[in-house]
Design an enzyme around this catalytic site. Structure first.
Site, PDB file in Angstrom:
ATOM      1  N   LYS A  25       0.830  -1.208   0.000  1.00  0.00           N
ATOM      2  CA  LYS A  25       0.000   0.000   0.000  1.00  0.00           C
ATOM      3  C   LYS A  25       0.867   1.263   0.000  1.00  0.00           C
ATOM      4  CE  LYS A  25      -2.950   0.880   3.588  1.00  0.00           C
ATOM      5  NZ  LYS A  25      -2.815   2.272   4.070  1.00  0.00           N
ATOM      6  N   GLY A  98      -4.874   8.130   5.392  1.00  0.00           N
ATOM      7  CA  GLY A  98      -3.970   9.054   6.086  1.00  0.00           C
ATOM      8  C   GLY A  98      -2.719   9.325   5.271  1.00  0.00           C
ATOM      9  N   ARG A 126      -8.327  12.323  12.569  1.00  0.00           N
ATOM     10  CA  ARG A 126      -6.923  11.943  12.799  1.00  0.00           C
ATOM     11  C   ARG A 126      -6.023  13.177  12.801  1.00  0.00           C
ATOM     12  NH1 ARG A 126      -5.554   6.924   9.116  1.00  0.00           N
ATOM     13  NH2 ARG A 126      -3.658   7.030  10.353  1.00  0.00           N
ATOM     14  N   SER A 171       7.423   8.738  12.122  1.00  0.00           N
ATOM     15  CA  SER A 171       6.298   8.611  11.192  1.00  0.00           C
ATOM     16  C   SER A 171       6.761   8.861   9.770  1.00  0.00           C
ATOM     17  CB  SER A 171       5.204   9.616  11.568  1.00  0.00           C
ATOM     18  OG  SER A 171       4.334   9.799  10.469  1.00  0.00           O
ATOM     19  N   ASP A 319       1.835  -1.369  11.825  1.00  0.00           N
ATOM     20  CA  ASP A 319       0.526  -1.771  11.283  1.00  0.00           C
ATOM     21  C   ASP A 319       0.205  -3.241  11.566  1.00  0.00           C
ATOM     22  OD1 ASP A 319       0.147   0.768  10.303  1.00  0.00           O
ATOM     23  OD2 ASP A 319       0.771   0.290   8.264  1.00  0.00           O
ATOM     24  N   ARG A 350      -6.271   1.639  17.954  1.00  0.00           N
ATOM     25  CA  ARG A 350      -6.084   0.183  17.879  1.00  0.00           C
ATOM     26  C   ARG A 350      -5.750  -0.458  19.221  1.00  0.00           C
ATOM     27  NH1 ARG A 350      -3.190   0.054  11.890  1.00  0.00           N
ATOM     28  NH2 ARG A 350      -5.156   0.230  10.728  1.00  0.00           N
TER      29      ARG A 350
HETATM   30  C1  S3P Z   1       2.519   4.758   6.159  1.00  0.00           C
HETATM   31  C2  S3P Z   1       3.125   5.044   7.345  1.00  0.00           C
HETATM   32  C3  S3P Z   1       2.632   4.587   8.644  1.00  0.00           C
HETATM   33  C4  S3P Z   1       1.629   3.457   8.513  1.00  0.00           C
HETATM   34  C5  S3P Z   1       0.638   3.721   7.432  1.00  0.00           C
HETATM   35  C6  S3P Z   1       1.327   3.908   6.098  1.00  0.00           C
HETATM   36  C7  S3P Z   1       3.099   5.296   4.910  1.00  0.00           C
HETATM   37  O1  S3P Z   1       1.997   5.656   9.305  1.00  0.00           O
HETATM   38  O2  S3P Z   1       0.975   3.228   9.727  1.00  0.00           O
HETATM   39  O3  S3P Z   1      -0.278   2.635   7.322  1.00  0.00           O
HETATM   40  O4  S3P Z   1       2.752   4.798   3.826  1.00  0.00           O
HETATM   41  O5  S3P Z   1       3.914   6.219   4.994  1.00  0.00           O
HETATM   42  P1  S3P Z   1       2.852   6.718  10.175  1.00  0.00           P
HETATM   43  O6  S3P Z   1       3.838   7.277   9.269  1.00  0.00           O
HETATM   44  O7  S3P Z   1       1.900   7.767  10.628  1.00  0.00           O
HETATM   45  O8  S3P Z   1       3.421   5.924  11.290  1.00  0.00           O
END
Ligand code: S3P
Length: 432
Positions: A25, A98, A126, A171, A319, A350
């Protein structure tokens, strides 16, 4: 086995066979975003045709990017370079994603047009202040429409400057947002994370021609690169494979081969933890394509033992924690998950949702301020459980249902199409 939005599952005797999980993803989102900013035609294979990534595709179509799908998982995208996006005619909608909201905010902050971003009922709760703060330091004009740090976000054109940013959270969404805005800035940015988060943005932007360097968890990206299109083959998503890694370990008499799974070291914490829990997991056919390592993974039923999951490994499996709770429920002894406060701001809280729903299934699980404690070994019981419209909660509960006594019904299970549209088909395939 299930109805469209209320899946019913029960105990099965074994899982056997070979599956290929859908595309990653995180990498799928980036293939569209970064391909749009590169010059020339990007060819993508292995794309995740799930709701979140389709939201990203739709947003870039609204900004004038042509995406020509040759199959549900392959497309050609005509990139227009850093300054080729068109002003969207209406507010852009990220749906539940997100990643889309946070990364696209970085890109939009560098455009010479105004824009605004919104999404579904979960995304507008969020936290967005985590990107508003660094973008504002970069001189971006980005505001939460209601002034509470939440979406909708309103973005106006402004000249950007590079920054040195100490992120409070590890993050990849925050890091990538700053990296993308820096493409439009007058100087480089450096982002210092408490622990290294997933590095797909760094790898893909470098392969397109950006200048990015990483020392431990400090990332520096230069401004104003020439991005050129390339060919991108996306590996299977380890976060989706995780459900079948755990299922293969906890369902008796199981042996599953998961083909072509991404094993980027910033994402492979689930493998390390399950192996530490005594899980029989073997990696074969390891190879690297587009800088992203991948492997075939063979998993066999195992007698698991409890463990502690904490510290620097957390961002590499953030995740996967819901399904790690399911493995821990079956393991002998106690599992402690800590340093995982970020779980509270995912598609659902979660910590709360997994504790509430696994408790209904007779798991001995309690919440702490930054994680959970699970006493393994209870016989799981089927129950009527909720997904909270959180795809990873729904799929984790489905895996728990496969070893529970009695029927389990998962309400609002349709959200799994966010990341794994063929999830139930794969369960069926392996259980026949
Ligand atoms: C992601 C980063 C993660 C992850 C999300 C996908 C990404 O979130 O939990 O499902 O693609 O950059 P955070 O960066 O907020 O930890």
């Amino acid at each position: 086995m299930f109805t469209h939005n209320n899946m019913k599952l029960n105990r099965i005797s074994s899982l056997k066979g070979i599956i290929t999980v859908p595309g990653d993803k995180s990498i799928s989102h980036r293939s569209i975003m970064f391909g749009s900013l590169a010059k020339g035609t990007t060819k993508v294979t292995g794309f995740l045709n799930g709701a979140d990534c389709l939201s990203t595709a739709s947003i870039f179509s609204h900004m004038g990017i042509e995406i020509d799908f040759t199959s549900p998982t392959s497309f050609y995208l005509k990139g227009k370079g850093l300054h080729g996006l068109c002003k969207p005619t209406s507010r852009l909608n990220v749906g539940n994603s997100g990643t889309t909201m946070r990364l696209v905010s970085g890109i939009l902050s560098g455009q010479n047009f105004s824009s605004s971003l919104t999404g579904d009922t979960s995304i507008v709760k969020r936290p967005m202040q985590r990107i508003i703060d660094p973008l504002t330091q970069m001189n971006a004009s980005i505001k939460s429409a209601s002034g509470n740090g939440l979406a909708p976000l309103i973005i106006e054109p402004n000249n950007l400057n590079g920054i040195i940013y100490h992120s409070k959270v590890a993050s990849a969404q925050v890091k990538s947002c700053i990296m993308l805005a820096t493409l439009y800035a007058d100087s480089a940015s450096t982002i210092i994370e408490p622990n290294l988060s997933r590095n797909h943005s760094e790898l893909m932007l470098m392969s397109l021609g950006a200048n990015v360097s990483t020392i431990n968890s400090t990332i520096t990206i230069q401004a104003n690169p020439n991005l050129e299109a390339t060919v991108i083959d996306i590996p299977g998503d380890i976060s989706s494979a995780a459900f079948f890694l755990v299922a293969g370990l906890i369902v008796p008499n199981s042996e599953i081969l998961l083909k072509n799974v991404g094993i980027n070291p910033t994402r492979d914490g689930i493998i390390k933890i399950l192996q530490r829990m005594n899980g029989n997991i073997e990696l074969t056919n390891i190879r690297v394509i587009n800088e992203e390592p991948r492997a075939d993974i063979l998993v066999k039923s195992s007698k698991l033992t409890g463990t502690i999951v904490d510290g620097a490994i957390i961002p590499t499996l953030i995740d996967e924690i819901p399904v790690i709770c399911v493995a821990a429920a079956v393991a002998e002894g106690q599992t402690i998950i800590k340093d995982a406060k970020e779980l509270k701001v995912k598609e659902s809280n979660r910590i709360d949702t997994m504790v509430a729903e696994l408790t209904k299934m007779n798991v001995c699980i309690s919440s702490t301020d930054d994680g959970m404690i699970i006493e393994g070994g209870n016989q799981l019981q089927g129950a009527y459980v909720e997904s909270y419209d959180d795809h990873r909660v729904a799929m984790s509960l489905a895996i728990a249902a496969l070893i529970a006594k009695g029927d389990t019904s998962i309400n609002n299970s349709e959200c799994i199409t966010i990341s794994y549209p063929g999830f139930f088909d794969d369960i069926n395939l392996l259980s026949n």
